[in-house]
Every structure is written in structure tokens, then in C-alpha cells.
Design an enzyme around this catalytic site. Sequence first.
Site, PDB file in Angstrom:
ATOM      1  N   GLU A   1      -8.525   2.934 -14.725  1.00 24.84           N
ATOM      2  CA  GLU A   1      -8.303   4.162 -15.508  1.00 24.84           C
ATOM      3  C   GLU A   1      -9.247   4.248 -16.695  1.00 24.84           C
ATOM      4  O   GLU A   1      -9.601   5.337 -17.137  1.00 24.84           O
ATOM      5  CB  GLU A   1      -6.848   4.218 -16.011  1.00 24.84           C
ATOM      6  CG  GLU A   1      -5.935   4.967 -15.069  1.00 24.84           C
ATOM      7  CD  GLU A   1      -4.584   5.350 -15.677  1.00 24.84           C
ATOM      8  OE1 GLU A   1      -4.260   4.915 -16.788  1.00 24.84           O
ATOM      9  OE2 GLU A   1      -3.840   6.084 -15.012  1.00 24.84           O
TER      10      GLU A   1
ATOM     11  N   HIS B   1      -6.773 -16.438   3.420  1.00 28.73           N
ATOM     12  CA  HIS B   1      -6.446 -16.244   4.837  1.00 28.73           C
ATOM     13  C   HIS B   1      -6.320 -14.768   5.167  1.00 28.73           C
ATOM     14  O   HIS B   1      -5.678 -14.398   6.146  1.00 28.73           O
ATOM     15  CB  HIS B   1      -5.158 -16.997   5.171  1.00 28.73           C
ATOM     16  CG  HIS B   1      -5.284 -18.466   4.904  1.00 28.73           C
ATOM     17  ND1 HIS B   1      -5.680 -19.361   5.861  1.00 28.73           N
ATOM     18  CD2 HIS B   1      -5.136 -19.175   3.749  1.00 28.73           C
ATOM     19  CE1 HIS B   1      -5.740 -20.580   5.324  1.00 28.73           C
ATOM     20  NE2 HIS B   1      -5.421 -20.484   4.039  1.00 28.73           N
TER      21      HIS B   1
ATOM     22  N   LYS C   1      -0.904  15.752 -11.581  1.00 25.74           N
ATOM     23  CA  LYS C   1       0.332  16.001 -12.336  1.00 25.74           C
ATOM     24  C   LYS C   1       0.666  17.482 -12.309  1.00 25.74           C
ATOM     25  O   LYS C   1       1.810  17.881 -12.102  1.00 25.74           O
ATOM     26  CB  LYS C   1       0.142  15.579 -13.798  1.00 25.74           C
ATOM     27  CG  LYS C   1       0.405  14.129 -14.067  1.00 25.74           C
ATOM     28  CD  LYS C   1       0.441  13.906 -15.578  1.00 25.74           C
ATOM     29  CE  LYS C   1       0.361  12.443 -15.918  1.00 25.74           C
ATOM     30  NZ  LYS C   1       0.167  12.201 -17.337  1.00 25.74           N
TER      31      LYS C   1
HETATM   32  O1  PA5 Z   1      -2.711   4.227 -19.447  1.00 24.06           O
HETATM   33  C1  PA5 Z   1      -2.127   5.286 -19.496  1.00 24.06           C
HETATM   34  O2  PA5 Z   1      -2.132   6.011 -20.497  1.00 24.06           O
HETATM   35  C2  PA5 Z   1      -1.294   5.795 -18.319  1.00 24.06           C
HETATM   36  O3  PA5 Z   1      -1.489   5.061 -17.179  1.00 24.06           O
HETATM   37  C3  PA5 Z   1       0.183   5.771 -18.697  1.00 24.06           C
HETATM   38  O4  PA5 Z   1       0.572   4.462 -19.003  1.00 24.06           O
HETATM   39  C4  PA5 Z   1       1.077   6.331 -17.604  1.00 24.06           C
HETATM   40  O5  PA5 Z   1       0.599   7.557 -17.137  1.00 24.06           O
HETATM   41  C5  PA5 Z   1       2.489   6.521 -18.139  1.00 24.06           C
HETATM   42  O6  PA5 Z   1       2.479   7.351 -19.247  1.00 24.06           O
HETATM   43  P1  PA5 Z   1       3.616   7.394 -20.307  1.00 24.06           P
HETATM   44  O7  PA5 Z   1       3.699   6.056 -20.959  1.00 24.06           O
HETATM   45  O8  PA5 Z   1       3.209   8.456 -21.275  1.00 24.06           O
HETATM   46  O9  PA5 Z   1       4.877   7.744 -19.600  1.00 24.06           O
END
Ligand code: PA5
Length: 475
Positions: free
Chosen positions: A302, A331, A445
Site C-alpha cells: 500500500e 516444499h 470502496k
Molecule cells: O493503511 C491504511 O491506512 C489502510 O490499510 C487501513 O488500515 C485500512 O483501510 C483500515 O482503515 P481504518 O483503520 O480507517 O478502518
Amino acid sequence: MRMTQEARRALRITLDYTNMTDKALGERGISREELLARKKLAAKAHEALRRDRGKEENFLGWTELPYQSGESVKEILKSAREIRKKFDSFVVLGIGGSALGPMTAFQALCHLHHNELPKAKRKAPRFYVEDNVDPVRMKDLLDVLDLKKTCFNVISKSGATSETLAQLLLITALLKEAGEKPKEHFIFTTDPEKSDLLELSKKLGGVKCFPIPRGVGGRFSELSAVGLLPAAVLGIDIKALLLGAADMDKHCKSGDLFKNPALMGAVLQTIAMGKGKNISVLMPYSDNLRCFADWYAQLWAESLGKNMTLDKRPCHLGQTPVKAVGATDQHSQLQLYTEGPFDKVVTFLSVGNYRKSVPIPDLRTGLLNVDFLGGHSLEELIAAENRATAHALKEAGRLNATVRIPEINAFTLGELFYFFELMTAYAGYLLNVNAYDQPGVEAGKKATFALLGKKGYGQLLKELDGEKPDPGCVI
Ligand code: PA5
């Protein structure tokens, strides 16, 4: 918590990049000249991070977490004590960065069958992290929980994540049905100023909320209350966790890549990316660190998978993280790593001392394939397999590095978390991308919102309804 300098040094994790170099791999390796050519850029990346440290607007709040106030730690420990006294089960409701850290610390530092141990041995509530909205999984969890004896820690930085909010609605209704006050079973961990969870906390009569400091994004939040509260509930030494992170921070204070392992790690990976190594395999030789590879996968993917540079030039950057576990995946995947395309960097997580020892009995069977094992131990075997795999990859001309962990404990886990966070942040600077946003997940989303009838998404719903499978493509 006090630890002598010597004790800390003995627990320091190190990066061994021998098998990334041309000395080990010949022309497939990275030369000292290539590293030297990145020296200035690396120093600049380090300086940028140093200059921006702690700045909320730059999402660098995570760099302050190892040094957070004793007060916030005390508050977490106090709540954890109460939870341990009152509840039999502790369930984290969250997803992504709000789930992977707690899962990782649990697996790394607790008994691998924690939930199956009798209470006297467990000494902490049973622990679950529900990081999905699979209805089967949710129903199955509810089957094993006694709601009256369960505490739910709802974790969401934004307080607006559909999966987590759906779980929250469900549990609220079930608690009410069971005649319980939701307020007494919930703890929220969220942004302290801007989050729907804050509003919901009020509506539910004042649920206790722990803050995720501004400037700390989901995947960089493990050392905030996101990870610290669940860890403290489990009896993990959270002060040692923070101390390990702070120690790693200090260890990486130099702008000279040859003296800063996280900076060197980032430089090596980005050089490798430039040579078409589009896959980053993290391969712990430890079941305690399986989940660490999942945590890393989110962080690396990410943070670096971006289509725009910081100066708004189109790009398609990033490296696909892959999780493998030694010796299991020798394996399964190793064949591909040694003989498939030259598109990977493998990073091993190697453990010095496993915290348990299992000797292999010497039964003298007279069988060659059997008897050489007797008299050794499982820890010797797994360590030998780790070395052997690194050797095999080297012989096949494959880039591989090793992060050595003297032993897995709260201190070294703190070091590990911080090491990989720093490395990711440096890589972001080196690639000139914003490591802290995730615009690529927004489209999905929004489409989900539209499909579930959220207000304001009517047009998108029409578009989605117009999308029908092409009968010619369905066989
Ligand atoms: O790294 C990030 O910001 C995302 O992966 C969030 O952790 C994930 O989308 C969850 O978001 P939130 O903590 O706002 O519910």
C-alpha cells in the site's frame, strides 16, 4: 523498563545483505559502485525524514510512537488490567492496518495455541481478530463466544470503514438482545478528532476511546493504542516493544547508508526494482513470524504501489509482496525462486534462539535418511534449512538478504516493526512517491457504497448495473 546498553546490543536485529552483492552473485548482484552512486540520494531521503519527523501533515506521526508519553502507556496498561479481570475473550474488530499489527504481535509473542490453553496457563483472555466480513467466519466466531464475557475492541483510524462498522452494528444489536450494555463491552480505538466512532461512542452512552494520534496512518499504527492495547491485554511487555522500536530508531540515525540498515534495505530494494525485481518475498523461518509477513505485505504494497510521483508525474511503481514461510514453503515455492524468472528479492527473517527446544531422538534405525537427524534438534534443523536455502538461492544467482533476530521477544519485535516501517518510508522517498496514502483502494470502496445503496452514489450504481457479464466470456 530499563535495559543495559549491552543487553540491548545483544538483542539487536541486523541486516545481512551479502547475498545481494556482486561479490556473492557475480554480475547478477549489486555492486559497491551502484550503492555508492545512491549514497547522496539516500542521505537526502534520510534528511527529508529527519526534517519532517513527527509532522502530522506529512503523516510522520509514527516516528514519535516509540517515545510516547508514560501517561498514555499507563492508561493502556490500566484498561488492559481491567479487561483481563473482567473478560474471558477479547475480540479485535478491524481490517488492514487496524488488524494486522495486533495479529502479528499475538502470533509472535504468545503461545501458538493460546486460545486452546486452559485459563490458568493462558493467563489472558482468549484472543480473536476479525479482519473480514465473511458471514461464515462471523457466525462461527459467535458460536464460540460468550457475549457476556467478551470485550470488543473496535479499531478504525478513519472510523468510516464499512467492514468494521458492519461488525460494530452486528455486535451492538447482539449485546442489546442479550440484555448487555454495549458501552461495557466495547473499547474504540480511533482518530481523536474526526471519526464516526467518536459519535457512536456518545450514542452508545460513552464508550471508552483510545486515540490513534493524528499523523499516524493505519499501516504505521501498530505502536499506537491500535497494537498496544491488545498486546497489553495479552500480557505482552509493551514497554519493551516501544523500547525496541526506539532502539532501532537510534540505530538508524545515520544518513550514511552503510551505517543505517533500514536505509541500506531501502536502497537495495529500490535498486533491485530498477532491475525488474518486481516481487519482494518475505520468508520468516519461524511460525511465530508468519503473520509478520502479512503485516509487511500490507505495509510494502500500500505504501509503494503508486501511479503518481510526488511531483505529479505518472508512474507505475511498487513491488508485489509475497509471503513464504520456511521450512514449509521450501516444499512449495522454492522451486520457482531458484529456477523461475529473475524477478524476486527474497528476504529471510532468521531467528538465533528459538524460545523452545525440541531434541530429535537418536533411535539408530540403520536407515541413512533417518539416522543423521538423531541427536540434533528441530531448532538446528530449521536453522540449517534456512542457511541451506540462502545458499541455494545464492548459487542460482538470486538476490537474497537476511534479517537476523537474536530471539523473538517484545523488544526485538519492536525493533522489527520499526525497521520495516523506516525502510518503507525511505523507499517512498527514494521512489519519490507518497508512502502514506492509498488512493487506489478508493474506487473499490465507492463501488461498494453504490451497490449497498449509500446516499450520493446513484450515478455509480447505474453504471454498475449497466455492467453485465458478456455471455461470450462466460463458459
Ligand atoms: O493503511 C491504511 O491506512 C489502510 O490499510 C487501513 O488500515 C485500512 O483501510 C483500515 O482503515 P481504518 O483503520 O480507517 O478502518
